[in-house]
Design a protein around this motif. Structure first.
Motif, PDB file in Angstrom:
ATOM      1  N   GLN A  39     -15.061 -46.898  82.378  1.00 52.23           N
ATOM      2  CA  GLN A  39     -16.273 -47.552  82.875  1.00 52.23           C
ATOM      3  C   GLN A  39     -16.100 -49.063  82.832  1.00 52.23           C
ATOM      4  O   GLN A  39     -16.455 -49.760  83.783  1.00 52.23           O
ATOM      5  CB  GLN A  39     -17.475 -47.145  82.033  1.00 52.23           C
ATOM      6  CG  GLN A  39     -17.899 -45.706  82.188  1.00 52.23           C
ATOM      7  CD  GLN A  39     -18.963 -45.303  81.198  1.00 52.23           C
ATOM      8  OE1 GLN A  39     -19.438 -46.117  80.410  1.00 52.23           O
ATOM      9  NE2 GLN A  39     -19.328 -44.032  81.213  1.00 52.23           N
ATOM     10  N   GLU A  40     -15.550 -49.569  81.732  1.00 50.69           N
ATOM     11  CA  GLU A  40     -15.331 -51.014  81.616  1.00 50.69           C
ATOM     12  C   GLU A  40     -14.282 -51.492  82.616  1.00 50.69           C
ATOM     13  O   GLU A  40     -14.414 -52.583  83.184  1.00 50.69           O
ATOM     14  CB  GLU A  40     -14.919 -51.364  80.195  1.00 50.69           C
ATOM     15  CG  GLU A  40     -16.054 -51.259  79.210  1.00 50.69           C
ATOM     16  CD  GLU A  40     -15.624 -51.587  77.786  1.00 50.69           C
ATOM     17  OE1 GLU A  40     -14.415 -51.836  77.555  1.00 50.69           O
ATOM     18  OE2 GLU A  40     -16.497 -51.611  76.908  1.00 50.69           O
ATOM     19  N   ALA A  41     -13.251 -50.674  82.846  1.00 50.83           N
ATOM     20  CA  ALA A  41     -12.207 -51.080  83.784  1.00 50.83           C
ATOM     21  C   ALA A  41     -12.728 -51.113  85.221  1.00 50.83           C
ATOM     22  O   ALA A  41     -12.376 -52.010  85.988  1.00 50.83           O
ATOM     23  CB  ALA A  41     -11.024 -50.122  83.689  1.00 50.83           C
ATOM     24  N   VAL A  42     -13.569 -50.178  85.580  1.00 49.12           N
ATOM     25  CA  VAL A  42     -14.038 -50.086  86.967  1.00 49.12           C
ATOM     26  C   VAL A  42     -15.258 -50.969  87.210  1.00 49.12           C
ATOM     27  O   VAL A  42     -15.330 -51.714  88.190  1.00 49.12           O
ATOM     28  CB  VAL A  42     -14.344 -48.618  87.344  1.00 49.12           C
ATOM     29  CG1 VAL A  42     -14.988 -48.527  88.717  1.00 49.12           C
ATOM     30  CG2 VAL A  42     -13.075 -47.789  87.296  1.00 49.12           C
ATOM     31  N   PHE A  43     -16.253 -50.903  86.308  1.00 47.81           N
ATOM     32  CA  PHE A  43     -17.513 -51.606  86.511  1.00 47.81           C
ATOM     33  C   PHE A  43     -17.638 -52.903  85.721  1.00 47.81           C
ATOM     34  O   PHE A  43     -18.577 -53.656  85.924  1.00 47.81           O
ATOM     35  CB  PHE A  43     -18.694 -50.697  86.147  1.00 47.81           C
ATOM     36  CG  PHE A  43     -18.750 -49.433  86.949  1.00 47.81           C
ATOM     37  CD1 PHE A  43     -18.911 -49.471  88.327  1.00 47.81           C
ATOM     38  CD2 PHE A  43     -18.628 -48.200  86.337  1.00 47.81           C
ATOM     39  CE1 PHE A  43     -18.955 -48.314  89.071  1.00 47.81           C
ATOM     40  CE2 PHE A  43     -18.676 -47.028  87.065  1.00 47.81           C
ATOM     41  CZ  PHE A  43     -18.835 -47.083  88.447  1.00 47.81           C
ATOM     42  N   GLY A  44     -16.736 -53.123  84.769  1.00 49.16           N
ATOM     43  CA  GLY A  44     -16.812 -54.320  83.948  1.00 49.16           C
ATOM     44  C   GLY A  44     -17.795 -54.202  82.794  1.00 49.16           C
ATOM     45  O   GLY A  44     -18.045 -55.163  82.086  1.00 49.16           O
ATOM     46  N   ARG A  45     -18.371 -53.043  82.612  1.00 49.55           N
ATOM     47  CA  ARG A  45     -19.327 -52.818  81.523  1.00 49.55           C
ATOM     48  C   ARG A  45     -19.432 -51.325  81.256  1.00 49.55           C
ATOM     49  O   ARG A  45     -18.991 -50.508  82.059  1.00 49.55           O
ATOM     50  CB  ARG A  45     -20.702 -53.371  81.865  1.00 49.55           C
ATOM     51  CG  ARG A  45     -21.364 -52.679  83.047  1.00 49.55           C
ATOM     52  CD  ARG A  45     -22.709 -53.282  83.424  1.00 49.55           C
ATOM     53  NE  ARG A  45     -23.282 -52.615  84.558  1.00 49.55           N
ATOM     54  CZ  ARG A  45     -24.049 -51.545  84.495  1.00 49.55           C
ATOM     55  NH1 ARG A  45     -24.335 -50.998  83.335  1.00 49.55           N
ATOM     56  NH2 ARG A  45     -24.548 -50.996  85.591  1.00 49.55           N
TER      57      ARG A  45
END
Length: 111
Positions: free
Chosen positions: A33-39
Motif C-alpha cells: 500500500q505504501e509503495a503504490v499509494f504512498g500511504r
C-alpha cells in the motif's frame, strides 16, 4: 492449428481474474500500500482487499474447472495463477524501481 476464439477468451478470463486477485492480495499488505499509494490504507481496506482477492481466486478456479473439467481446469488454473502472480510481482518491482532515486550513471565508483 489455431485455438478457437472461445478457448482464448476462457484463458483470458481466468488469467484476468487471477491478476486482479493477486493485485488485491498484494494491496492488502501495508508494505505494498505504501509503495503504490504512498500511504497505508488502513485495516478495513486491507481486510476488504484480502477477502476480495481470495474471492477472485476462487472464482477463477470455479471458472477454469467449469470450462475445462477437473483435470485440465486445475492444471490451467495453476498455470494462470502462477503467471498472474509473476505479473503482479513484476509490476510491484517495476513500481518500486520507478519511484527509487536515480544514481548518476549506470555504475557506481568505488572509493
Amino acid at each position: 492449428m489455431m485455438p478457437a476464439p472461445a478457448d482464448l477468451w476462457s484463458h483470458a478470463a481466468v488469467l484476468g481474474l487471477s491478476i486482479v486477485a493477486f493485485a488485491l492480495l498484494a494491496l492488502a499488505m501495508e508494505r505494498h500500500q505504501e509503495a503504490v499509494f504512498g500511504r497505508r490504507l488502513g485495516a478495513a481496506a486491507g481486510g476488504w482487499n484480502r477477502a476480495a482477492g481470495w474471492a477472485a481466486l476462487a472464482l477463477a478456479l470455479v471458472l477454469a474447472v467449469a470450462l475445462r473439467g477437473w483435470s485440465l481446469g486445475l492444471v490451467a488454473f495453476s498455470g494462470h495463477a502462477s503467471l498472474a502472480a509473476g505479473i503482479v510481482y513484476g509490476m510491484l518491482v517495476w513500481q518500486g524501481r520507478r519511484k527509487a532515486p536515480r544514481r548518476h550513471g549506470p555504475y557506481r565508483m568505488r572509493d
